[in-house]
Scaffold this motif. Structure first.
Motif, short mmCIF file in Angstrom:
data_model
loop_
_atom_site.label_atom_id
_atom_site.label_comp_id
_atom_site.label_asym_id
_atom_site.label_seq_id
_atom_site.Cartn_x
_atom_site.Cartn_y
_atom_site.Cartn_z
N ARG A 150 13.33 37.30 49.88
CA ARG A 150 12.69 37.55 48.59
C ARG A 150 11.44 38.38 48.84
O ARG A 150 10.62 38.03 49.69
CB ARG A 150 12.29 36.24 47.89
N VAL A 151 11.31 39.46 48.10
CA VAL A 151 10.15 40.33 48.24
C VAL A 151 9.14 40.01 47.14
O VAL A 151 9.46 40.08 45.95
CB VAL A 151 10.54 41.82 48.18
N ILE A 152 7.93 39.63 47.56
CA ILE A 152 6.82 39.47 46.64
C ILE A 152 5.83 40.58 46.94
O ILE A 152 5.33 40.69 48.07
CB ILE A 152 6.13 38.10 46.80
N ALA A 153 5.60 41.45 45.98
CA ALA A 153 4.68 42.57 46.16
C ALA A 153 3.38 42.28 45.42
O ALA A 153 3.33 41.45 44.51
CB ALA A 153 5.30 43.86 45.65
N ALA A 154 2.33 42.96 45.83
CA ALA A 154 1.04 42.80 45.17
C ALA A 154 0.38 44.16 45.03
O ALA A 154 0.60 45.07 45.83
CB ALA A 154 0.13 41.86 45.97
N THR A 155 -0.44 44.28 44.01
CA THR A 155 -1.14 45.54 43.78
C THR A 155 -2.43 45.33 43.01
O THR A 155 -2.53 44.42 42.18
CB THR A 155 -0.26 46.54 43.01
N ALA A 156 -3.42 46.16 43.34
CA ALA A 156 -4.64 46.22 42.56
C ALA A 156 -4.66 47.51 41.74
O ALA A 156 -5.65 47.82 41.08
CB ALA A 156 -5.86 46.17 43.48
N ARG A 157 -3.56 48.25 41.79
CA ARG A 157 -3.47 49.54 41.11
C ARG A 157 -2.59 49.44 39.87
O ARG A 157 -1.80 48.51 39.73
CB ARG A 157 -2.91 50.60 42.06
N ASP A 158 -2.71 50.40 39.00
CA ASP A 158 -1.87 50.49 37.81
C ASP A 158 -0.60 51.24 38.18
O ASP A 158 -0.59 52.47 38.22
CB ASP A 158 -2.63 51.22 36.69
N LEU A 159 0.46 50.51 38.48
CA LEU A 159 1.70 51.15 38.93
C LEU A 159 2.33 51.97 37.81
O LEU A 159 2.99 52.99 38.08
CB LEU A 159 2.69 50.11 39.44
N GLY A 160 2.15 51.53 36.57
CA GLY A 160 2.69 52.31 35.45
C GLY A 160 2.06 53.69 35.39
O GLY A 160 2.76 54.70 35.20
N ALA A 161 0.74 53.75 35.56
CA ALA A 161 0.05 55.04 35.56
C ALA A 161 0.47 55.89 36.75
O ALA A 161 0.65 57.11 36.63
CB ALA A 161 -1.46 54.82 35.56
N ARG A 162 0.65 55.26 37.91
CA ARG A 162 1.06 56.01 39.10
C ARG A 162 2.48 56.54 38.93
O ARG A 162 2.81 57.62 39.43
CB ARG A 162 0.96 55.12 40.33
N ALA A 163 3.33 55.77 38.24
CA ALA A 163 4.68 56.25 37.97
C ALA A 163 4.65 57.47 37.06
O ALA A 163 5.39 58.44 37.26
CB ALA A 163 5.53 55.14 37.37
N LEU A 164 3.78 57.46 36.06
CA LEU A 164 3.67 58.60 35.15
C LEU A 164 3.16 59.85 35.85
O LEU A 164 3.58 60.97 35.54
CB LEU A 164 2.74 58.24 33.98
#
Length: 345
Positions: A150-164
């Motif tokens: 099972r992969v649990i990822a973490a982020t302090a960034r806005d992944l939605g904005a980075r995807a855009l």
């Protein structure tokens, strides 16, 4: 750097907090622990406890008997990270031994991928394939492997904005973010600064063989008034240092860093206008400045106090160097736009 982090002492898998925001997050965590294979994304500012929550999720899940393996995508170059995740096959000439990757080492357990927002673009499609159950191969190898992890990822960034903006694959964002846990910053956890400070003080005092002298009311007032840009990690660093300085005495202002211990300067009295007894404008409230501005001033003050040394500043704030550099770039860009030197602010 420790390549693999194995969690062996489950007694350390604990959380402290009773605020409404934290209680809601922990209730969500309990719900998510019931899933065995579904990927999960933990979002929150640096220092909010993302890895601790990942450990707790693992310990409460059906995979608790398996290993917990952690790696940060922000701390390794792309090729080294590829080797760490997928492994390396033995060289035909015998000069290189086979080395399993973290996806293999986490077999039957959990892989915690911190700072997934920093994952290089070329590694995102292979990771997406693993999440979709597709086989993968070690670097230089031909044998197809399937990850039971099972992969649990973490982020302090806005992944939605980075995807855009094209720096993060939208398909991977949707896959890993289908289930999510958002952790509140410490400044939004009413009452938890006191609870956490007392917890860290008790633990540090016990470790150092010192009596726990408690925290004076005025020191607690300053701790609760501070915005904590480094969140729980910064609070822990401050309290542990203060406990060593206090040596069993009550933790007081002289044991705290100057930027936390210094009380706010009283606002200058407004000039009297009109006859005696006339109403005058109220002085500005202590919190009238935006929270973002308070955090900016504090970070820059610590940065200046540390002589512009990024490593020491990040350590003093309890945040990573990557996070500190991101803050500094933001402040420098804003200053350039305003054509105003940072030192004049």
């Amino acid at each position: 750097m420790t390549r693999v982090l194995w969690i062996e002492d489950e007694s350390e898998v604990r959380v402290v907090g009773a605020s409404e925001r934290w209680a809601r997050a922990m209730e969500r965590l309990r719900e998510l622990s019931e899933h065995e294979r579904a990927p999960l994304l933990i979002a929150g500012e640096p220092g909010t406890g993302k890895e601790l929550c990942a450990r707790l999720l693992h310990a409460a899940s059906p995979r608790a008997g398996g290993p917990f393996v952690a790696v940060s995508a922000a701390r390794l170059p792309a090729e080294r990270l590829r080797e760490e995740l997928f492994g390396v096959e033995a060289a035909a000439d015998g000069r290189q031994a086979a080395r399993p990757g973290l996806l293999e080492l986490a077999e039957g357990g959990t892989l915690f991928l911190d700072e997934i927002g920093a994952l290089p673009l070329e590694l995102q499609p292979p990771l997406l394939g693993v999440l979709d159950g597709e086989p993968f191969r070690r670097i230089g190898g031909g044998q197809a492997l399937v990850a039971d992890v099972r992969v649990i990822a973490a982020t302090a960034r806005d992944l939605g904005a980075r995807a855009l903006e094209g720096s993060f694959h939208e398909a991977l964002h949707q896959r890993v973010g289908a289930l999510g846990l958002s952790l509140p910053p410490l400044r939004e956890r009413d009452g938890d600064v006191r609870r956490l400070a007392e917890h860290f003080l008790e633990r540090q005092s016990a470790a150092a063989g010192l009596p726990r002298g408690g925290i004076t009311p005025r020191a607690l007032t300053q701790l609760e008034a501070y915005p904590w840009p480094g969140n729980v990690r910064e609070l822990r660093s401050v309290v542990e240092r203060a406990a060593l300085l206090a040596r069993g005495a009550p933790l007081d202002l002289e044991h705290l860093p100057p930027e936390i211990a210094a009380p706010p300067r009283p606002a200058a009295a407004a000039p009297r206008s009109g006859p005696p007894g006339a109403l005058r404008p109220s002085p500005p409230a202590r919190g009238s400045a935006s929270l973002g501005e308070a955090v900016r001033r504090h970070i820059l003050a610590v940065y200046a106090a540390q002589g512009g040394n990024v490593t020491r500043t990040a350590s003093a704030l309890g945040i990573t160097r990557v996070s500190l550099r991101r803050h500094l770039r933001q402040y420098l860009a804003a200053a350039a736009r305003d054509k105003e030197p940072l030192s004049s602010r």
